[in-house]
Design a protein around this motif. Structure first.
Motif, PDB file in Angstrom:
ATOM      1  N   LEU A 135       0.856  -1.180   0.000  1.00 26.51           N
ATOM      2  CA  LEU A 135       0.000   0.000   0.000  1.00 26.51           C
ATOM      3  C   LEU A 135       0.893   1.232   0.000  1.00 26.51           C
ATOM      4  O   LEU A 135       1.982   1.216   0.585  1.00 26.51           O
ATOM      5  N   ILE A 136       0.430   2.284  -0.644  1.00 30.90           N
ATOM      6  CA  ILE A 136       1.156   3.551  -0.613  1.00 30.90           C
ATOM      7  C   ILE A 136       0.327   4.547   0.180  1.00 30.90           C
ATOM      8  O   ILE A 136      -0.808   4.866  -0.188  1.00 30.90           O
ATOM      9  N   VAL A 137       0.872   4.988   1.300  1.00 33.12           N
ATOM     10  CA  VAL A 137       0.197   5.938   2.181  1.00 33.12           C
ATOM     11  C   VAL A 137       1.121   7.128   2.386  1.00 33.12           C
ATOM     12  O   VAL A 137       2.263   6.965   2.833  1.00 33.12           O
ATOM     13  N   ASP A 138       0.627   8.307   2.026  1.00 40.35           N
ATOM     14  CA  ASP A 138       1.439   9.531   2.138  1.00 40.35           C
ATOM     15  C   ASP A 138       2.788   9.366   1.443  1.00 40.35           C
ATOM     16  O   ASP A 138       3.850   9.713   1.983  1.00 40.35           O
ATOM     17  N   ASN A 139       2.734   8.781   0.245  1.00 42.49           N
ATOM     18  CA  ASN A 139       3.913   8.592  -0.603  1.00 42.49           C
ATOM     19  C   ASN A 139       4.946   7.623  -0.023  1.00 42.49           C
ATOM     20  O   ASN A 139       6.098   7.600  -0.457  1.00 42.49           O
ATOM     21  N   ARG A 140       4.539   6.828   0.945  1.00 41.21           N
ATOM     22  CA  ARG A 140       5.434   5.809   1.502  1.00 41.21           C
ATOM     23  C   ARG A 140       4.865   4.421   1.220  1.00 41.21           C
ATOM     24  O   ARG A 140       3.660   4.211   1.285  1.00 41.21           O
TER      25      ARG A 140
END
Length: 360
Positions: free
Chosen positions: A14-19
């Motif tokens: 998953l990508i959350v806040d570009n992480r």
């Protein structure tokens, strides 16, 4: 190599806040999805391998008509992080075509109620303590249906098991089109269900997944991504059967071996005049290279089961006050206090098998 695995879709993220965040069981899934890597595995799961060998032996014997009956003693214990006043629901066996002679042997605390109305059978506790548990005994029979397609009759009027059940049994355009392509012009309910079973076991791989509460529509997710765990295989099978006009329903509990047990889900289809027959698509998938063993799980079932749930996404008896940790199923128990639901990361769950004896 890791970048290549990501690019080829072997690693869930998953990508959350570009992480980037990776699923905690991505390594297990890597072995499931990339069979070449299995040759590089340094340490085998001997416990699982031994159970698989035993199960495969039983499949061959059941196919020969040598069915058995087993008496199993098992249980589940949960331990909370701190003492408080809790309401707890733990799964216990329910009587059905396979399971008889259920006995509750002991509980902690001693006082409990047992569900009589819900299709997800539980013992329920209300007490101020940290540890809750139940130990039970039941007899379970191996089953094998010898079905003659020429003797199959028209569909029974079972509207509940032919209907959508939102959000995970949804007759979306994608699933309708896919189902129609699979069953084609076939009219026989048994053969339609078998066509669907073969398509799923041929095309949908087994993987671990995050909690079901994170998915909007499980059956469509599985059909599009061609991966999922046992419950996802079951939900896709049920959905496609219902689209095709074949009554289908959920069944779940534990996969039980003489040494350990773990959560497991499968399905049933109604074939007149034979009644409800078991279908375990995920067990069929992992045996797809052996047609005899794969076909076993369409119309037969081993005794390596503890069945507690005859439906999914149903209310407990007595009902919970707060949202469940698993809104679909119940295999690890559910807990709440006076203020909120207690999620899985706030308690330890231990499923144990004490005895596994053949009695007939």
């Amino acid at each position: 190599e890791f970048k290549m695995w990501k690019k080829e879709g072997y690693i869930d993220k998953l990508i959350v806040d570009n992480r980037e965040y990776f699923f905690s069981r991505f390594l297990d899934n890597l072995f499931f999805l990339n069979k070449e890597l299995e040759k590089r595995r340094l340490r085998k799961n001997e416990r699982a391998e031994n159970a698989r060998k035993m199960l495969n032996e039983r499949i061959l014997n059941i196919r020969k008509g040598k069915k058995g009956v087993y008496r199993i003693t098992a249980g589940i214990t949960i331990t909370l992080q701190e003492k408080d006043s809790y309401r707890v629901w733990l799964p216990v066996p329910t009587e059905n075509m396979q399971i008889k002679n259920i006995k509750i042997l002991k509980t902690d605390p001693v006082s409990y109620t047992i569900s009589l109305k819900s299709k997800q059978r539980t013992v329920h506790f209300e007490a101020e303590q940290k540890t809750f548990g139940v130990e039970f005994q039941y007899d379970i029979s191996e089953v094998l249906y010898d079905i003659d397609p020429n003797k199959v009759e028209g569909v029974e009027s079972l509207d509940e098991y032919l209907s959508e059940k939102m959000p995970h049994i949804s007759f979306t355009p994608y699933l309708r089109n896919l189902t129609n392509r699979i069953v084609g012009e076939e009219k026989n309910p048994y053969l339609k269900a078998k066509d669907i079973y073969h398509w799923i076991t041929d095309n949908v791989g087994y993987t671990y997944v995050p909690e079901y509460s994170l998915f909007d529509n499980i059956s469509e997710y599985v059909a599009r991504n061609l991966r999922g765990d046992c419950g996802m295989h079951a939900l896709l099978f049920i959905t496609m059967c219902r689209i095709a006009g074949v009554p289908a329903k959920w069944q779940s509990g534990w996969y039980v071996t003489p040494n350990y047990a773990s959560p497991h889900d499968w399905a049933q289809v109604y074939i007149k005049p034979y009644g409800w027959i078991p279908v375990d698509a995920s067990f069929g998938n992992v045996r797809k290279n052996n047609e005899l063993k794969r076909d076993f799980y369409f119309g037969a079932l081993d005794a390596f089961r503890m069945i507690s749930n005859e439906d999914f996404q149903v209310q407990f008896d007595p009902p919970k006050r707060y949202m469940r940790s698993d809104p679909i199923d119940n295999q690890r128990g559910e807990v709440e206090n006076k203020k909120e639901n207690i999620y899985y990361d706030k308690f330890k769950c231990e499923i144990s098998v004490k005895r596994f004896n053949r009695i007939a």
